[in-house]
Design an enzyme around this catalytic site. Structure first.
Site, PDB file in Angstrom:
ATOM      1  N   HIS A 191      -0.002 -79.271 -53.863  1.00  0.00           N
ATOM      2  CA  HIS A 191       0.409 -80.524 -53.210  1.00  0.00           C
ATOM      3  C   HIS A 191       0.931 -80.288 -51.784  1.00  0.00           C
ATOM      4  CE1 HIS A 191       1.626 -84.897 -54.331  1.00  0.00           C
ATOM      5  NE2 HIS A 191       1.387 -84.802 -53.043  1.00  0.00           N
ATOM      6  N   GLU A 204       2.308 -82.111 -62.284  1.00  0.00           N
ATOM      7  CA  GLU A 204       2.727 -81.148 -61.264  1.00  0.00           C
ATOM      8  C   GLU A 204       4.140 -80.676 -61.568  1.00  0.00           C
ATOM      9  OE1 GLU A 204       2.120 -83.050 -57.451  1.00  0.00           O
ATOM     10  OE2 GLU A 204      -0.008 -83.352 -57.862  1.00  0.00           O
ATOM     11  N   ARG A 229      -3.746 -88.412 -55.284  1.00  0.00           N
ATOM     12  CA  ARG A 229      -2.849 -88.307 -56.435  1.00  0.00           C
ATOM     13  C   ARG A 229      -3.682 -87.839 -57.625  1.00  0.00           C
ATOM     14  NH1 ARG A 229       0.644 -88.359 -53.418  1.00  0.00           N
ATOM     15  NH2 ARG A 229       2.522 -89.640 -53.295  1.00  0.00           N
ATOM     16  N   GLY A 237      -8.963 -95.866 -45.941  1.00  0.00           N
ATOM     17  CA  GLY A 237      -7.674 -96.049 -45.262  1.00  0.00           C
ATOM     18  C   GLY A 237      -7.533 -95.052 -44.123  1.00  0.00           C
ATOM     19  N   ARG A 238      -6.283 -94.854 -43.708  1.00  0.00           N
ATOM     20  CA  ARG A 238      -6.026 -93.975 -42.552  1.00  0.00           C
ATOM     21  C   ARG A 238      -6.538 -92.557 -42.770  1.00  0.00           C
ATOM     22  NH1 ARG A 238      -1.107 -96.139 -43.940  1.00  0.00           N
ATOM     23  NH2 ARG A 238      -0.373 -97.851 -42.641  1.00  0.00           N
ATOM     24  N   ILE A 239      -6.269 -92.001 -43.973  1.00  0.00           N
ATOM     25  CA  ILE A 239      -6.647 -90.606 -44.206  1.00  0.00           C
ATOM     26  C   ILE A 239      -8.168 -90.471 -44.274  1.00  0.00           C
ATOM     27  CG2 ILE A 239      -6.478 -88.674 -45.852  1.00  0.00           C
ATOM     28  CD1 ILE A 239      -3.545 -89.642 -46.384  1.00  0.00           C
TER      29      ILE A 239
HETATM   30  C1  GLV Z   1       2.352 -87.006 -50.449  1.00  0.00           C
HETATM   31  O1  GLV Z   1       1.675 -86.849 -51.430  1.00  0.00           O
HETATM   32  C2  GLV Z   1       2.842 -88.269 -49.991  1.00  0.00           C
HETATM   33  O2  GLV Z   1       2.646 -89.293 -50.666  1.00  0.00           O
HETATM   34  O3  GLV Z   1       3.475 -88.276 -48.925  1.00  0.00           O
END
Ligand code: GLV
Ligand code: GLV
Length: 313
Positions: free
Chosen positions: A279, A260, A231, A154-156
């Site tokens: 996070h 978390e 996640r 994906g984008r990331i």
């Molecule tokens: C961060 O974890 C988000 O989903 O923006």
């Protein structure tokens, strides 16, 4: 129109929202109790939440007027999307604006764990830097030219890939289907067995829950590293702890966890071959401000019956 906002946001975006709709705000940084949401959502047309607020059937059922759920996040695994959609509720989110910040953090984690940056910092602060320099002191693993495996495209993942090209990395990936990108598509087992650095870049859903498990970790090279800023539940954390303890992989860098905040008695905390961040994927001044703008504008637009900037489809 009335909206509920479960967190203070950076900048003046709450004031901006108040100029358009009536706002009820949870004033603390820690998440509101579920009962507070249920009590306060009854007469609301919209809700603006973050990833720490789980929006389930019970909450949706207690909000007969609810038309929009705007989440200040790219992930939406904390929302019962299917049920909300059945009710005709529009769900909006904040992708794109946090892509580069998250990719920067992922690359930072990757270098930090492989070059032992945090361990070195700790050693100095603990007064343990005794010998100035010698050839075998605190050796890490080279990043340049290594194989980067991306789970997801994906984008990331693409943003991480662009950074990796500057390090002349060989890039392989697995995702639901091949993409038109300058990287090699491989099957899941090959991804695990050939990566020197495996970066998790999938969202959490029923197909990705615990996709990194004991069986997959056993396929990885003993010299490899696992990096996760997506996640926590994508990884079976107990299996990862076992893998790190028993040396199936060399290290891990984690920004997200199954629970978390990470429980203070987690075995991960005492491991030197692990880099931990709380996070922080999107946590830059610039990105968090843009996320606020988009989350607020998404909410206003959708409430007006106009097209929001980003809608969960
Ligand atoms: C961060 O974890 C988000 O989903 O923006
Ligand atoms: C390292 O500091 C070097 O000079 O090789």
């Amino acid at each position: 129109m009335k909206v509920l906002v479960t967190k203070k946001l950076p900048g003046n975006w709450i004031s901006y929202l108040s100029e358009n709709v009536e706002v009820a705000l949870w004033e603390e940084n820690y998440p509101p109790p579920k009962e507070w949401i249920i009590d306060n959502i009854r007469d609301k047309d919209g809700i603006l939440i973050t990833l720490t607020e789980r929006i389930d059937k019970e909450i949706i059922d207690s909000a007969p007027k609810l038309k929009v759920i705007s989440t200040y996040s790219v992930g939406f695994d904390h929302i019962d999307v299917e049920y909300a959609k059945k009710r005709g509720i529009i769900i909006t989110y904040t992708p794109e604006v946090l892509t580069e910040a998250t990719a920067d953090l992922i690359f930072g984690l990757l270098i930090a764990v492989s070059r032992r940056i945090v361990e070195g910092d700790k050693l100095i602060r603990e007064g343990k830097w005794e010998i100035s320099w010698y050839p075998t002191f605190m050796l890490g693993s080279e990043v340049y030219g290594k194989t980067l495996g991306l789970l997801g495209m994906g984008r990331i993942a693409r943003a991480v890939m662009r950074r990796a090209k500057g390090f002349d990395m060989n890039i392989i990936y697995n995702s639901r289907a091949p993409h038109d990108v300058d990287a090699k598509f491989v099957d899941l087992n090959t991804l695990f067995s050939e990566s020197d650095f495996l970066v998790i870049a999938v969202d959490l859903n029923t197909t990705t829950y615990h996709i990194v498990n004991e069986e997959k970790l056993k396929l990885m090279k003993k010299s490899s590293f696992l990096i996760n800023a997506s996640r926590g539940p994508v990884i079976d954390e107990n299996a990862l702890i076992k893998a790190l303890k028993e040396g199936w992989i060399r290290g891990a860098a984690l920004d997200v966890f199954e629970h978390e905040p990470l429980p203070k008695d987690s075995p991960l905390i005492s491991m030197n071959n692990v880099v931990l961040t709380p996070h922080l994927g999107s946590a830059t001044i610039e990105t968090r401000d843009k996320m606020a703008e988009i989350a607020v504008k998404n909410l206003i637009l959708a409430l007006r019956g106009e097209k929001p900037i980003y809608e969960v489809r």
